[in-house]
Write an enzyme that holds these catalytic residues in place. Structure first.
Site, PDB file in Angstrom:
ATOM      1  N   GLU A  77       4.157  38.811 -60.796  1.00 16.88           N
ATOM      2  CA  GLU A  77       4.244  37.348 -60.869  1.00 16.88           C
ATOM      3  C   GLU A  77       2.875  36.784 -61.244  1.00 16.88           C
ATOM      4  O   GLU A  77       1.847  37.351 -60.893  1.00 16.88           O
ATOM      5  CB  GLU A  77       4.744  36.773 -59.545  1.00 16.88           C
ATOM      6  CG  GLU A  77       3.933  37.126 -58.304  1.00 16.88           C
ATOM      7  CD  GLU A  77       2.707  36.290 -58.098  1.00 16.88           C
ATOM      8  OE1 GLU A  77       2.668  35.172 -58.629  1.00 16.88           O
ATOM      9  OE2 GLU A  77       1.767  36.759 -57.415  1.00 16.88           O
ATOM     10  N   PHE A  78       2.907  35.646 -61.934  1.00 15.90           N
ATOM     11  CA  PHE A  78       1.652  34.983 -62.329  1.00 15.90           C
ATOM     12  C   PHE A  78       1.689  33.521 -61.901  1.00 15.90           C
ATOM     13  O   PHE A  78       1.138  32.658 -62.569  1.00 15.90           O
ATOM     14  CB  PHE A  78       1.458  35.089 -63.843  1.00 15.90           C
ATOM     15  CG  PHE A  78       1.442  36.514 -64.337  1.00 15.90           C
ATOM     16  CD1 PHE A  78       0.310  37.294 -64.184  1.00 15.90           C
ATOM     17  CD2 PHE A  78       2.563  37.072 -64.927  1.00 15.90           C
ATOM     18  CE1 PHE A  78       0.291  38.612 -64.619  1.00 15.90           C
ATOM     19  CE2 PHE A  78       2.551  38.390 -65.368  1.00 15.90           C
ATOM     20  CZ  PHE A  78       1.415  39.162 -65.207  1.00 15.90           C
ATOM     21  N   LYS A 114      -1.458  42.398 -64.041  1.00 19.14           N
ATOM     22  CA  LYS A 114      -1.624  41.451 -62.935  1.00 19.14           C
ATOM     23  C   LYS A 114      -3.065  41.463 -62.405  1.00 19.14           C
ATOM     24  O   LYS A 114      -3.707  40.416 -62.261  1.00 19.14           O
ATOM     25  CB  LYS A 114      -0.634  41.831 -61.832  1.00 19.14           C
ATOM     26  CG  LYS A 114      -0.864  41.185 -60.507  1.00 19.14           C
ATOM     27  CD  LYS A 114      -0.469  39.746 -60.526  1.00 19.14           C
ATOM     28  CE  LYS A 114      -0.961  39.065 -59.263  1.00 19.14           C
ATOM     29  NZ  LYS A 114      -0.163  37.971 -58.854  1.00 19.14           N
ATOM     30  N   ALA A 123     -16.793  24.231 -62.084  1.00 18.24           N
ATOM     31  CA  ALA A 123     -17.720  24.768 -61.078  1.00 18.24           C
ATOM     32  C   ALA A 123     -17.372  24.164 -59.720  1.00 18.24           C
ATOM     33  O   ALA A 123     -16.835  23.061 -59.632  1.00 18.24           O
ATOM     34  CB  ALA A 123     -19.152  24.410 -61.476  1.00 18.24           C
ATOM     35  N   GLY A 162     -10.757  30.757 -53.845  1.00 17.39           N
ATOM     36  CA  GLY A 162     -10.176  31.309 -52.619  1.00 17.39           C
ATOM     37  C   GLY A 162      -8.716  31.604 -52.876  1.00 17.39           C
ATOM     38  O   GLY A 162      -8.314  31.822 -54.027  1.00 17.39           O
ATOM     39  N   CYS A 202      -4.731  35.282 -53.897  1.00 16.13           N
ATOM     40  CA  CYS A 202      -4.731  36.238 -55.019  1.00 16.13           C
ATOM     41  C   CYS A 202      -6.112  36.642 -55.502  1.00 16.13           C
ATOM     42  O   CYS A 202      -6.440  37.835 -55.516  1.00 16.13           O
ATOM     43  CB  CYS A 202      -3.954  35.658 -56.195  1.00 16.13           C
ATOM     44  SG  CYS A 202      -2.177  35.675 -55.924  1.00 16.13           S
ATOM     45  N   LYS A 214      -7.166  24.989 -52.220  1.00 11.91           N
ATOM     46  CA  LYS A 214      -7.053  24.093 -53.370  1.00 11.91           C
ATOM     47  C   LYS A 214      -6.048  23.012 -52.995  1.00 11.91           C
ATOM     48  O   LYS A 214      -5.321  23.169 -51.999  1.00 11.91           O
ATOM     49  CB  LYS A 214      -6.610  24.850 -54.632  1.00 11.91           C
ATOM     50  CG  LYS A 214      -5.201  25.413 -54.558  1.00 11.91           C
ATOM     51  CD  LYS A 214      -4.778  25.979 -55.898  1.00 11.91           C
ATOM     52  CE  LYS A 214      -3.298  26.319 -55.890  1.00 11.91           C
ATOM     53  NZ  LYS A 214      -2.835  26.839 -57.165  1.00 11.91           N
TER      54      LYS A 214
HETATM   55  C1  UDX Z   1      -3.852  32.384 -58.833  1.00  8.55           C
HETATM   56  C2  UDX Z   1      -3.436  32.569 -60.301  1.00  8.55           C
HETATM   57  O1  UDX Z   1      -3.644  31.340 -61.010  1.00  8.55           O
HETATM   58  C3  UDX Z   1      -1.997  33.025 -60.405  1.00  8.55           C
HETATM   59  O2  UDX Z   1      -1.685  33.307 -61.752  1.00  8.55           O
HETATM   60  C4  UDX Z   1      -1.821  34.278 -59.555  1.00  8.55           C
HETATM   61  O3  UDX Z   1      -0.498  34.712 -59.608  1.00  8.55           O
HETATM   62  C5  UDX Z   1      -2.261  34.046 -58.130  1.00  8.55           C
HETATM   63  O4  UDX Z   1      -3.604  33.574 -58.118  1.00  8.55           O
HETATM   64  P1  UDX Z   1      -3.608  30.515 -56.985  1.00  8.55           P
HETATM   65  O5  UDX Z   1      -4.368  31.443 -56.075  1.00  8.55           O
HETATM   66  O6  UDX Z   1      -2.409  29.834 -56.440  1.00  8.55           O
HETATM   67  O7  UDX Z   1      -3.137  31.307 -58.290  1.00  8.55           O
HETATM   68  O8  UDX Z   1      -4.613  29.357 -57.430  1.00  8.55           O
HETATM   69  P2  UDX Z   1      -5.405  28.843 -58.721  1.00  8.55           P
HETATM   70  O9  UDX Z   1      -4.930  27.476 -59.043  1.00  8.55           O
HETATM   71  O10 UDX Z   1      -5.382  29.811 -59.817  1.00  8.55           O
HETATM   72  O11 UDX Z   1      -6.881  28.692 -58.110  1.00  8.55           O
HETATM   73  C6  UDX Z   1      -7.531  29.783 -57.461  1.00  8.55           C
HETATM   74  C7  UDX Z   1      -8.871  29.368 -56.901  1.00  8.55           C
HETATM   75  O12 UDX Z   1      -9.820  29.190 -57.928  1.00  8.55           O
HETATM   76  C8  UDX Z   1      -8.882  28.073 -56.095  1.00  8.55           C
HETATM   77  O13 UDX Z   1      -9.681  28.271 -54.946  1.00  8.55           O
HETATM   78  C9  UDX Z   1      -9.513  27.056 -57.028  1.00  8.55           C
HETATM   79  O14 UDX Z   1     -10.175  26.020 -56.347  1.00  8.55           O
HETATM   80  C10 UDX Z   1     -10.493  27.946 -57.775  1.00  8.55           C
HETATM   81  N1  UDX Z   1     -10.836  27.431 -59.105  1.00  8.55           N
HETATM   82  C11 UDX Z   1      -9.896  27.366 -60.086  1.00  8.55           C
HETATM   83  C12 UDX Z   1     -12.144  27.038 -59.381  1.00  8.55           C
HETATM   84  O15 UDX Z   1     -13.026  27.094 -58.515  1.00  8.55           O
HETATM   85  N2  UDX Z   1     -12.447  26.591 -60.639  1.00  8.55           N
HETATM   86  C13 UDX Z   1     -11.524  26.513 -61.627  1.00  8.55           C
HETATM   87  O16 UDX Z   1     -11.897  26.119 -62.737  1.00  8.55           O
HETATM   88  C14 UDX Z   1     -10.205  26.908 -61.349  1.00  8.55           C
END
Ligand code: UDX
Length: 441
Positions: A151-152, A204, A252, A257, A260, A320
């Site tokens: 899954e993504f 993945k 930035a 966190g 995943c 997030k």
């Molecule tokens: C992620 C992947 O996007 C998804 O494809 C995978 O299946 C699981 O992991 P998710 O953990 O739900 O999904 O959150 P995501 O929206 O991708 O953000 C992950 C983290 O990165 C968050 O803590 C977010 O704050 C941080 N982030 C994201 C940044 O610090 N900067 C960014 O530009 C984007």
């Protein structure tokens, strides 16, 4: 829907299992969800959703005539053609994935030789597929097909990501299973990438590690921007216009966190290490991400002189916005570090569930931003909840003891905040100060 209506058993009623179940039901399939937690099944049967995920509750409700919830594995597979394994695979002490829940499901499938296919959606180390295949054979399921279908989906937009994916990855050795899974996804608008099982498992881990690397790259660039007077947001906007790079994941902040990125980047590193190879780039990514909230605390300390007995308000706790998930949230490291420096903590978050464990049991939780910031020496915007863009910061300033805001997600306008009297620190941008204050960083 375009394909035929099929019967699917989904093992695991967590984020991934429930989203998979809801979306398959939406596509017209009949789905039985099996979980080992009685409370979870009781809630689902009562029409409640045990997790916060936008759109999920509505989709489960709309399709309730095609959804059954059970604790009984035999009942789950009785009518099923396909069994989806969506259980969690947490890291062990060595950094390997704990596959015990996957093996427990396969054990529960013993005798279900009527199944056409068993599919693993859980994130697993590359090479797990061949072990699953052997376990299925050993359980008398030699004629049952096997596939990896990672899954993504991102939390907060999981339903949307499932139904409108960038790609559907189907890793399997046999044509019949590939055809069955392609049919199961009929009605979903996204290209199918067919490959071998090991490659699907690797897609993945590689995707998440590369996204984590992109975030870390901009976070390291932000540190250089702070030291040189550049503005990381301007840099990211212009760098991101290069179509080969793109703007996504160049924000930035306090670090990534969630369930995943931290886990999958460590899993890929551990997997590489187990083969005797040190994945050096990932080592750096993981280390930089770990430093990111600590750097923020250090900068706050430098600004305030000391954090001892300072009252700090954390605005946002979840990793997030759009989720109640606290897993590996940078806020937890921030909170622990601030407490270790002797600070008093207050916090606000619109959905995070009240936590009674450390460090949150030492923080005052408030239902409004205004209450959380009252008498605070500094406020830290940790999670970019949309509510925080609507806050009347001028009114907030009057409630705080010191008008110091650390925007940990670069989500507010520092110049506008400085105009209403704030010292506004952020990540990779110059600290904005009110006119009458002297000096700048
Ligand atoms: C992620 C992947 O996007 C998804 O494809 C995978 O299946 C699981 O992991 P998710 O953990 O739900 O999904 O959150 P995501 O929206 O991708 O953000 C992950 C983290 O990165 C968050 O803590 C977010 O704050 C941080 N982030 C994201 C940044 O610090 N900067 C960014 O530009 C984007």
């Amino acid at each position: 829907m375009a394909g035929s209506s099929r019967s699917v058993a989904v093992f695991g009623a967590g984020y991934i299992g429930l989203v998979t179940a809801a979306c398959f039901a939406q596509l017209g399939h009949r789905v039985t969800v099996r979980d080992i937690q009685p409370e979870r099944i009781r809630l689902l049967r009562a029409g409640d959703v045990p997790i916060y995920e936008p759109g999920l509750g509505d989709m489960l409700a709309q399709n309730k005539e095609r959804l059954v919830y059970t604790l009984d594995a035999a009942e789950a597979v009785a009518e099923a053609e396909v069994a989806y394994i969506c259980v969690d695979t947490p890291p062990t002490a060595s950094g390997d994935a704990d596959l015990s829940r996957v093996w427990a499901v396969i054990d529960a499938l013993r005798g279900a030789s009527h199944l056409a296919a068993v599919v693993v959606k859980s994130t697993v180390p590359v090479g797990t597929g061949s072990r699953v295949r052997a376990a299925l054979d050993e359980a008398g399921l030699e004629r049952v097909g096997y596939a990896s279908n990672p899954e993504f989906t991102a939390e907060g937009r999981a339903v949307e990501d499932f139904l409108r994916p960038d790609r559907i990855v189907i890793g399997t050795a046999d044509e019949a299973t590939a055809a069955l899974l392609t049919d199961l996804h009929a009605g979903i608008d996204g290209p199918v990438q067919r490959m071998d099982v090991a490659s699907a498992e690797m897609v993945k881990l590689a995707s998440n590690a590369l996204l984590a690397t992109k975030i870390t790259f901009i976070n390291e660039s932000a540190t250089v921007c702070e030291a040189t007077g550049a503005d990381v947001t301007r840099v990211a906007d212009a760098v991101g216009l290069d179509h080969r790079l793109g703007r996504h994941f160049l924000n930035a902040g306090l670090g990534y966190g969630g369930s995943c990125f931290p886990k999958d980047s460590r899993a890929l590193r551990a997997m590489a290490s187990n083969t005797g190879y040190s994945f050096q780039l990932l080592n750096a990514v993981i280390e930089v991400n770990d430093l990111q909230p600590r750097r923020a605390v250090q900068r706050l300390k430098a600004e305030l002189g000391t954090l001892n007995q300072r009252r700090i308000a954390l605005l946002g706790m979840t990793f997030k916005p759009g989720t109640d998930d606290m897993r590996e949230a940078p806020s937890t490291v921030l909170a622990s570090r601030l407490l270790a420096e002797g600070a008093t903590l207050t916090c606000w978050d619109p959905v995070a569930r009240p936590a009674d464990a450390a460090p949150w049991n030492a923080a005052e939780r408030h239902p409004t931003v205004a209450e959380a910031v009252t008498h605070a020496d500094a406020a830290v915007l940790v999670t970019e909840w949309p509510e925080l863009r609507e806050v009347d910061w001028e009114a907030v300033r009057d409630l705080m003891r010191t008008p110091l805001l650390f925007d940990g997600r670069n989500t507010l306008d520092p110049a506008a905040l400085a105009r209403v009297g704030f010292i506004c620190m952020s990540v990779g941008r110059a600290t904005a100060r009110p006119r009458r204050a002297s000096g700048s960083e």
